[in-house]
Design an enzyme around this catalytic site. Sequence first.
Site, short mmCIF file in Angstrom:
data_model
loop_
_atom_site.label_atom_id
_atom_site.label_comp_id
_atom_site.label_asym_id
_atom_site.label_seq_id
_atom_site.Cartn_x
_atom_site.Cartn_y
_atom_site.Cartn_z
N LYS A 1 1.06 4.31 -2.79
CA LYS A 1 0.69 5.69 -2.51
C LYS A 1 1.87 6.65 -2.71
O LYS A 1 1.66 7.82 -3.06
CB LYS A 1 0.14 5.80 -1.08
CG LYS A 1 -1.23 5.15 -0.92
CD LYS A 1 -2.27 5.74 -1.88
CE LYS A 1 -3.66 5.20 -1.65
NZ LYS A 1 -4.67 5.80 -2.54
N TYR B 1 0.83 -1.21 0.00
CA TYR B 1 0.00 0.00 0.00
C TYR B 1 0.87 1.26 0.00
O TYR B 1 0.63 2.19 -0.78
CB TYR B 1 -0.91 -0.02 1.23
CG TYR B 1 -1.81 1.18 1.37
CD1 TYR B 1 -2.95 1.30 0.58
CD2 TYR B 1 -1.52 2.18 2.30
CE1 TYR B 1 -3.79 2.40 0.71
CE2 TYR B 1 -2.35 3.29 2.44
CZ TYR B 1 -3.49 3.39 1.65
OH TYR B 1 -4.30 4.49 1.78
#
Length: 230
Positions: free
Chosen positions: A160, A156
């Site tokens: 990002k 993740y």
Amino acid sequence: MPTTFITGANKSLGLETARRLVEAGHTVLVGARDPERGRAAAASVGARFVRIDVTDDASVDAAVADVAAHEGGIDILINNAGVLGRVGPVEEFTAADMREVLEVNVVGIVRVTHAFLPLLRTSPNPVIVNVSSGMGSFGLTQDPDRVESRYALPLYSASKAAVTMLTTQYAKELKDIRVNAADPGQTATDFTGGVGHSVAEGAESIVALATIGAAGPTGRFVDRSGELPW
């Protein structure tokens, strides 16, 4: 009034953003994969549902055609759709796990932005907001005083970090469009297991960037308190 398209808007931050922007007078288009959930979500805030799967070219093209036929163009694109991806021991992560996260969180933004650019350019004041995360910030994840430093989410976080860099690079190239990244912060959603501040607080940075004036910034990464380190 502005027309705003939001991906992944059938729940959580996307839906709260839709609600806030409807209240602000925007014509809001709730983008979601699931028609039943998407229609219910849109109806709950006074928006219109448009089916979109950000991982599928045909679905994105169909969404663009839908919006072109009904609204004619958009003023604001909010790339909110995202997945957390696999968590757990890093030894168990596979290339397929990484590919799944990147396909939604990063490639999805490129796919949707590319497809919607002609509709954005019908606006006198076009804006793109990419929903990123402090978990993708080198500065925040290495700061022991920040909550982001307490977690390890390799897939993740990497996605990002890519979203934030993609935002700055698009801002340099798309000089006729203001492109910024929003960090909702640790928000009580299914991503965090309900830990964090309210969804209303999390949506503040997204709403603020969606409603910047014609002289507003571009290429910025902000949360509800201000600019963040990369």
